[in-house]
Design a protein around this motif. Structure first.
Motif, PDB file in Angstrom:
ATOM      1  N   ALA A  50     -40.540 -26.364 -29.848  1.00 16.29           N
ATOM      2  CA  ALA A  50     -40.663 -27.625 -29.007  1.00 16.29           C
ATOM      3  C   ALA A  50     -41.062 -28.725 -29.423  1.00 16.29           C
ATOM      4  O   ALA A  50     -40.979 -29.887 -28.866  1.00 16.29           O
ATOM      5  CB  ALA A  50     -41.630 -27.215 -27.961  1.00 16.29           C
ATOM      6  N   PHE A  51     -41.831 -28.789 -30.603  1.00 15.86           N
ATOM      7  CA  PHE A  51     -42.245 -30.145 -31.318  1.00 15.86           C
ATOM      8  C   PHE A  51     -41.227 -30.468 -32.262  1.00 15.86           C
ATOM      9  O   PHE A  51     -41.471 -31.804 -32.836  1.00 15.86           O
ATOM     10  CB  PHE A  51     -43.541 -29.897 -31.892  1.00 15.86           C
ATOM     11  CG  PHE A  51     -44.783 -29.630 -30.896  1.00 15.86           C
ATOM     12  CD1 PHE A  51     -45.319 -30.807 -30.513  1.00 15.86           C
ATOM     13  CD2 PHE A  51     -45.036 -28.287 -30.473  1.00 15.86           C
ATOM     14  CE1 PHE A  51     -46.681 -30.564 -29.674  1.00 15.86           C
ATOM     15  CE2 PHE A  51     -46.044 -28.202 -29.443  1.00 15.86           C
ATOM     16  CZ  PHE A  51     -46.717 -29.208 -29.229  1.00 15.86           C
ATOM     17  N   LEU A  52     -40.346 -29.713 -32.595  1.00 16.16           N
ATOM     18  CA  LEU A  52     -39.094 -30.301 -33.570  1.00 16.16           C
ATOM     19  C   LEU A  52     -38.182 -30.906 -32.986  1.00 16.16           C
ATOM     20  O   LEU A  52     -36.942 -30.617 -32.942  1.00 16.16           O
ATOM     21  CB  LEU A  52     -38.985 -29.145 -34.224  1.00 16.16           C
ATOM     22  CG  LEU A  52     -39.735 -27.981 -34.939  1.00 16.16           C
ATOM     23  CD1 LEU A  52     -39.130 -26.877 -35.799  1.00 16.16           C
ATOM     24  CD2 LEU A  52     -40.612 -28.757 -35.583  1.00 16.16           C
ATOM     25  N   THR A  53     -38.332 -32.305 -32.583  1.00 10.97           N
ATOM     26  CA  THR A  53     -37.488 -33.022 -31.945  1.00 10.97           C
ATOM     27  C   THR A  53     -36.724 -34.227 -32.612  1.00 10.97           C
ATOM     28  O   THR A  53     -35.542 -34.682 -32.144  1.00 10.97           O
ATOM     29  CB  THR A  53     -38.315 -33.664 -30.751  1.00 10.97           C
ATOM     30  OG1 THR A  53     -39.042 -34.309 -31.087  1.00 10.97           O
ATOM     31  CG2 THR A  53     -38.761 -32.433 -29.825  1.00 10.97           C
ATOM     32  N   HIS A  54     -37.103 -34.457 -33.583  1.00 14.29           N
ATOM     33  CA  HIS A  54     -36.531 -35.466 -34.662  1.00 14.29           C
ATOM     34  C   HIS A  54     -35.349 -34.962 -35.501  1.00 14.29           C
ATOM     35  O   HIS A  54     -35.541 -33.836 -35.889  1.00 14.29           O
ATOM     36  CB  HIS A  54     -37.739 -36.346 -35.344  1.00 14.29           C
ATOM     37  CG  HIS A  54     -38.638 -36.918 -34.651  1.00 14.29           C
ATOM     38  ND1 HIS A  54     -38.374 -37.817 -33.895  1.00 14.29           N
ATOM     39  CD2 HIS A  54     -40.041 -36.632 -34.532  1.00 14.29           C
ATOM     40  CE1 HIS A  54     -39.574 -38.257 -33.066  1.00 14.29           C
ATOM     41  NE2 HIS A  54     -40.413 -37.666 -33.827  1.00 14.29           N
ATOM     42  N   LYS A  55     -34.561 -35.789 -35.878  1.00 16.74           N
ATOM     43  CA  LYS A  55     -33.604 -35.543 -36.921  1.00 16.74           C
ATOM     44  C   LYS A  55     -34.175 -34.983 -38.231  1.00 16.74           C
ATOM     45  O   LYS A  55     -35.205 -35.896 -38.718  1.00 16.74           O
ATOM     46  CB  LYS A  55     -32.592 -36.681 -36.998  1.00 16.74           C
ATOM     47  CG  LYS A  55     -31.412 -35.957 -38.074  1.00 16.74           C
ATOM     48  CD  LYS A  55     -30.356 -37.253 -38.220  1.00 16.74           C
ATOM     49  CE  LYS A  55     -29.196 -37.116 -39.077  1.00 16.74           C
ATOM     50  NZ  LYS A  55     -28.174 -37.948 -39.005  1.00 16.74           N
ATOM     51  N   ALA A  56     -34.000 -33.930 -38.802  1.00 14.51           N
ATOM     52  CA  ALA A  56     -34.640 -33.426 -39.930  1.00 14.51           C
ATOM     53  C   ALA A  56     -33.562 -32.833 -40.946  1.00 14.51           C
ATOM     54  O   ALA A  56     -32.512 -32.385 -40.366  1.00 14.51           O
ATOM     55  CB  ALA A  56     -35.640 -32.512 -39.685  1.00 14.51           C
ATOM     56  N   TYR A  57     -33.944 -32.830 -42.190  1.00 15.09           N
ATOM     57  CA  TYR A  57     -32.946 -32.250 -43.259  1.00 15.09           C
ATOM     58  C   TYR A  57     -33.468 -30.778 -43.432  1.00 15.09           C
ATOM     59  O   TYR A  57     -32.631 -29.868 -44.005  1.00 15.09           O
ATOM     60  CB  TYR A  57     -33.192 -33.038 -44.643  1.00 15.09           C
ATOM     61  CG  TYR A  57     -32.184 -32.700 -45.661  1.00 15.09           C
ATOM     62  CD1 TYR A  57     -30.859 -33.153 -45.405  1.00 15.09           C
ATOM     63  CD2 TYR A  57     -32.341 -32.121 -46.670  1.00 15.09           C
ATOM     64  CE1 TYR A  57     -29.706 -32.680 -46.161  1.00 15.09           C
ATOM     65  CE2 TYR A  57     -31.398 -31.730 -47.854  1.00 15.09           C
ATOM     66  CZ  TYR A  57     -30.122 -32.044 -47.475  1.00 15.09           C
ATOM     67  OH  TYR A  57     -29.026 -32.023 -48.502  1.00 15.09           O
ATOM     68  N   GLY A  58     -34.575 -30.502 -43.249  1.00 13.51           N
ATOM     69  CA  GLY A  58     -34.989 -29.045 -43.301  1.00 13.51           C
ATOM     70  C   GLY A  58     -36.661 -29.037 -42.915  1.00 13.51           C
ATOM     71  O   GLY A  58     -37.205 -29.981 -42.421  1.00 13.51           O
ATOM     72  N   ILE A  59     -36.979 -27.649 -42.836  1.00 14.21           N
ATOM     73  CA  ILE A  59     -38.211 -27.264 -42.544  1.00 14.21           C
ATOM     74  C   ILE A  59     -38.944 -26.181 -43.601  1.00 14.21           C
ATOM     75  O   ILE A  59     -38.712 -25.474 -43.937  1.00 14.21           O
ATOM     76  CB  ILE A  59     -38.258 -26.267 -41.116  1.00 14.21           C
ATOM     77  CG1 ILE A  59     -37.495 -27.091 -40.141  1.00 14.21           C
ATOM     78  CG2 ILE A  59     -39.638 -26.232 -40.647  1.00 14.21           C
ATOM     79  CD1 ILE A  59     -37.276 -26.005 -38.990  1.00 14.21           C
ATOM     80  N   GLY A  60     -40.003 -26.902 -44.106  1.00 16.52           N
ATOM     81  CA  GLY A  60     -41.146 -26.451 -44.984  1.00 16.52           C
ATOM     82  C   GLY A  60     -42.111 -25.698 -44.277  1.00 16.52           C
ATOM     83  O   GLY A  60     -42.638 -26.267 -43.425  1.00 16.52           O
TER      84      GLY A  60
END
Length: 299
Positions: A50-60
């Motif tokens: 629910a907190f991952l709302t921005h455009k991103a290239y990946g998740i560490g």
């Protein structure tokens, strides 16, 4: 047109989980802190997503424990993070976000940050020793993190000690939990916060001084063992307690004394004992660095 590659970094802890949004250089643009406690593993992953709302290239991602190469958590960790045992954070977040993800042990993430950006920057061989609910660690050199054949390298908690007639884990004496447990055994079962112990230590209460001495000695024994096995140029001390300058100075002096008497009079001067430079952000930055490297290798 230059396309900026921002990333998410998630530090899963036994009590709290931190979620950071970073630019491609590792500068934290936004930081959230939530309680790890959840009704189930699925509920936890939903809460994080629910907190991952921005455009991103990946998740560490970093978390306590030992993992299979594909990301499956193989060991039950301390605190509320134990609810993730036998789940796969990589797959769980990938299927919820569609983003690439990577997973690294939290102490190894701390080591990665400190080696490339923090207190161990410029060294060829380093160890990171993290004091928390348990003891974590990382052995790292110019070729990267030493994970070992089964991902067990750096699990310093399991160093054995002969204690009260039986073999015990030295990490149980060196952790913050170990400090609290030992002080409680001296007739203070009502104390549930190590801050009380350190305050009483400076007030020169006998039991508090005995407990702190016991705790510092256990940590020093682990530092000597790390040195004898790995011989790093520097050992960086992490965990919230490492922000206390008196702890680092006490460990530095005890290490010198024990190394001089136990190994060699000249050995202590060859290894630096210091605090981690990045403190509470080290795990997040290390998880980011790990993810960025993986994404570059697969590009």
């Amino acid at each position: 047109m230059i396309i900026m590659k921002n990333y998410y970094s998630i530090d899963i802890g036994g009590t709290y989980t931190k979620i950071a949004y970073l630019d491609e250089d590792g500068q934290i643009l936004q930081l959230e802190k939530i309680k790890t406690a959840s009704p189930s593993a699925d509920a936890f992953y939903d809460k994080v997503t629910a907190f991952l709302t921005h455009k991103a290239y990946g998740i560490g991602i970093c978390a306590p424990g030992i993992f299979r190469n594909d990301g499956m958590i193989l060991s039950a960790s301390s605190g509320n993070a134990s609810l993730l045992y036998q789940t796969n954070p990589i797959l769980e977040l990938q299927k919820r976000t569609g983003l690439a993800a990577s997973l690294l042990n939290d102490a190894k993430a701390c080591g990665l940050c400190e080696f490339y950006r923090g207190a161990a920057k410029g060294k060829k061989r380093a160890a990171v020793y993290v004091i928390g609910t348990g003891i974590g660690g990382c052995l790292i050199d110019e070729n990267g993190i030493h994970t070992g054949a089964n991902g067990f390298s750096g699990e310093f908690s399991y160093m054995p000690i002969y204690h009260q007639g039986a073999i015990a884990q030295l990490g149980n004496e060196a952790s913050m939990t170990g400090l609290l447990r030992y002080y409680q055994s001296l007739g203070h079962p009502e104390v549930d916060d190590t801050h009380i112990i350190t305050r009483r230590y400076f007030q020169k209460e006998a039991d508090a001084q005995k407990a702190i001495d016991h705790w510092l000695e256990a940590i020093t024994m682990q530092l000597i063992t790390i040195h004898s096995v790995y011989d790093p140029q520097i050992i960086c001390i992490g965990g919230a307690i490492s922000a206390q300058a008196w702890v680092i100075e006490a460990l530095r002096e005890r290490y010198r004394q024990m190394a001089r008497s136990f190994i060699s009079p000249t050995l202590p001067d060859q290894t630096i004992i210091t605090a981690c430079a990045y403190q509470g952000e080290a795990n997040l930055i290390g998880a980011f660095l790990h993810m960025r490297k993986e994404s570059e290798e697969t590009a």
